[in-house]
Design a protein around this motif. Structure first.
Motif, short mmCIF file in Angstrom:
data_model
loop_
_atom_site.label_atom_id
_atom_site.label_comp_id
_atom_site.label_asym_id
_atom_site.label_seq_id
_atom_site.Cartn_x
_atom_site.Cartn_y
_atom_site.Cartn_z
N ARG A 254 36.93 39.84 30.87
CA ARG A 254 36.31 40.14 32.17
C ARG A 254 36.87 41.42 32.76
O ARG A 254 36.25 42.02 33.65
CB ARG A 254 36.57 38.99 33.14
CG ARG A 254 35.97 37.67 32.75
CD ARG A 254 36.64 36.54 33.51
NE ARG A 254 38.02 36.37 33.08
CZ ARG A 254 38.91 35.59 33.70
NH1 ARG A 254 38.54 34.96 34.81
NH2 ARG A 254 40.14 35.48 33.25
N ALA A 259 33.98 46.16 36.66
CA ALA A 259 34.18 44.82 37.22
C ALA A 259 35.16 44.98 38.37
O ALA A 259 36.35 45.17 38.16
CB ALA A 259 34.73 43.86 36.17
N HIS A 262 37.22 40.63 42.89
CA HIS A 262 36.37 39.73 43.67
C HIS A 262 36.77 39.70 45.14
O HIS A 262 35.92 39.55 46.02
CB HIS A 262 36.41 38.32 43.08
CG HIS A 262 37.65 37.56 43.42
ND1 HIS A 262 38.90 37.88 42.90
CD2 HIS A 262 37.85 36.50 44.26
CE1 HIS A 262 39.80 37.05 43.39
NE2 HIS A 262 39.21 36.21 44.21
N THR A 464 24.04 47.12 35.59
CA THR A 464 22.95 46.16 35.73
C THR A 464 22.26 46.33 37.08
O THR A 464 22.91 46.55 38.10
CB THR A 464 23.50 44.72 35.62
OG1 THR A 464 24.23 44.59 34.39
CG2 THR A 464 22.36 43.71 35.61
N THR A 521 29.37 43.45 39.48
CA THR A 521 30.09 42.38 38.79
C THR A 521 31.53 42.35 39.29
O THR A 521 32.13 43.40 39.51
CB THR A 521 30.09 42.63 37.27
OG1 THR A 521 28.73 42.73 36.81
CG2 THR A 521 30.78 41.49 36.53
#
Length: 532
Positions: A254, A259, A262, A464, A521
């Motif tokens: 990950r 990325a 979070h 994406t 992401t």
């Protein structure tokens, strides 16, 4: 035919101006009783996406959402305005006859608001956003740097879990991006990253840069290490030493480029136009830390060249890169963006010299070519061996590993990244690194431009997007429905207003960028859990 096409795009620009007025003059301010603000263009266009309940959003969260909505509207309007402008300019560059061009220009000036004024107004708003966010971005960036510094300098080097990386035998930008990959995994697994500097084939590397760790030795690395393979490496938390190979993409991890953490996602989305680039910028900011004497040398070069802001820069990568990895671009393809930047405000532009800093492995050809074709611009450069004549300044692979060449390259990188606007190629590691460094100290989304690829990172996550409208174009286009996920192929040449990618069914083709929105992401980086 030509008039109808141009009218369509000018109508779009007029509609953009009306939309801008409606949303920022007539749009009501957020209040405690107002419904939750939508955070994406897809929600504005009728796509039903799951969102948090208004009852669960506190006053501070509602304020952030409203701010994000307003900023996204401005950013989106400016981005789409730039796409329309590029289309119109490209259209006028076509081989149309003089009468047709004259009719188009007359039609434009008589029947529509000056498009340049629309773009200029939107740019002022975007600049305001960047000024408002600058201080908060600096604080957040400093917090990330401090956490990386803490990870890289543990209290006990012997007991600290480690990630071992060795420099690959490739170019300077390639090597730094690999260390960036390693640092992402180190942050994700909460490990000290150790890099063997003896494997660096650039002379003077340790003289130029601060070490990645001050507390732990990299002279004798652990001999036994288990190769990292993401989640496939079971119970990796308990393994003392793991290693990362340059040649493997590690699809099961990950912790990759693009990325974002979070626990930083919502903050970055409010403060920065491109959270992916901001996060990678922070990683490269730690990897690329020249020592004070190098910074002093950069200031000396600037004084000698009388290089003061505002100035634009561009990087031309040629020589060995043209063998298989990139194509040849002439000087006009760089300069059209330089000219556009300086002409954004013609009255203001008259008050200063149009300075352009140039870095290239082919200065012997680039500088004379630029000076002969654009005599109204002042082209400046720095070279490792200034005593050499300009005609000999084409750099080949065997020269680049020398200490003087490394110092010159690092100085170039710093001067390029400090410019007001940068033009380069993202097929080049140096071009990508410049933009990443620009993002590390602010928001460079609209301050840099690649003339070939979009931003990508080797072995990083794909870019994406989500479709916000149905699209069915020509035979060669990519068809999709609203809500469908689209993976962009960043390593394809295309203008701002167009993308090339694949849809969920695996079909490939081109599509208009204004019909999609970026999806971010996230990953849980263990080293950052107790920081934010």
């Amino acid at each position: 035919m030509e008039t109808n096409v141009l009218k369509l795009f000018l109508a779009v620009s007029f509609g953009l101006n009306v939309t801008f007025f409606y949303n920022f003059v007539m749009f009501p301010y957020c209040s405690e009783k107002s419904p939750q603000a939508s955070l994406s263009k897809s929600q504005d266009r009728g796509i039903k996406l799951q969102a948090p309940s208004p009852m669960k959003i506190n006053k501070e969260q509602r304020k952030d959402q409203c701010l994000l909505r307003k900023r996204n509207l401005i950013r989106g309007a400016y981005s789409e305005a730039l796409q329309v402008r590029e289309f119109v300019r490209k259209y006028f560059r076509k081989d149309l006859n003089l009468a047709t061009k004259s009719a188009l220009q007359e039609d434009y000036s008589k029947n529509y608001l000056p498009f340049s004024d629309i773009v200029r107004k939107l740019k002022f708003l975007v600049d305001d956003i960047h000024r408002e966010s600058r201080n908060d971005l600096a604080i957040l960036g400093d917090q990330v740097q401090e956490r990386i510094r803490k990870l890289q300098n543990p209290s006990d080097c012997k007991t600290a879990k480690k990630l071992i990386c060795k420099f690959p035998h490739c170019g300077f930008g390639c090597q730094l991006h690999y260390i960036g990959r390693c640092l992402l995994v180190a942050l994700g697994t909460n490990r000290l990253m150790l890099v063997k500097y003896k494997s660096v084939h650039y002379k003077g590397f340790e003289k130029v840069f601060f070490p990645l760790t001050d507390a732990c030795s990299t002279e004798e690395l652990p001999k036994h290490a288990v190769e990292w393979n993401g989640e496939l490496l079971t119970n990796y938390h308990n393994i003392p030493v793991i290693s990362l190979s340059y040649h493997k993409r590690y699809p099961h991890t990950r912790f990759k480029a693009f990325a974002i953490p979070h626990n930083l996602e919502e903050k970055i989305k409010v403060l920065h136009d491109d959270p992916n680039s901001w996060w990678i910028g922070q990683i490269m900011r730690y990897v690329f830390r020249p020592k004070p004497w190098v910074t002093d040398k950069v200031q000396q070069i600037k004084r000698k060249l009388n290089l003061t802001r505002p100035y634009v820069s561009f990087h031309v990568r040629r020589t060995d890169k043209l063998h298989s990895e990139a194509r040849y671009f002439n000087i006009e393809e760089y300069m059209q963006h330089v000219v556009n930047w300086y002409e954004r405000d013609e009255e203001h532009a008259r008050s200063y010299t149009r300075k352009v800093y140039v870095a290239s492995d082919d200065l012997a050809n680039v500088i004379p070519d630029a000076r002969s074709k654009y005599p109204d611009y002042e082209f400046l450069y720095h070279a490792a061996h200034e005593d050499k004549p300009l005609k000999s300044m084409t750099q080949f692979v065997q020269d680049r590993e020398e200490e003087a060449e490394l110092i010159s390259l690092v100085c170039d990188l710093m001067i390029l990244s400090q410019s007001d606007y940068f033009v380069g190629t993202y097929s080049s590691n140096i071009g990508r690194l410049v933009t990443q460094l620009m993002h590390s100290s602010g928001d460079a989304t609209f301050r840099s431009r690649s003339i070939d690829y979009r931003m990508f990172y080797y072995a990083g996550l794909p870019l994406t997007y989500r479709a916000i409208e149905n699209f069915s174009g020509e035979k060669e286009d990519l068809f999709f429905s609203a809500g469908e996920m689209i993976v962009l192929n960043a390593m394809k040449e295309c203008p701002l207003y167009k993308g090339i990618g694949r849809n969920e069914a695996g079909s490939h083709g081109s599509f208009p960028m204004h019909k999609v929105e970026k999806i971010f992401t996230t990953a849980q980086y263990l080293a950052l859990n107790d920081t934010f």
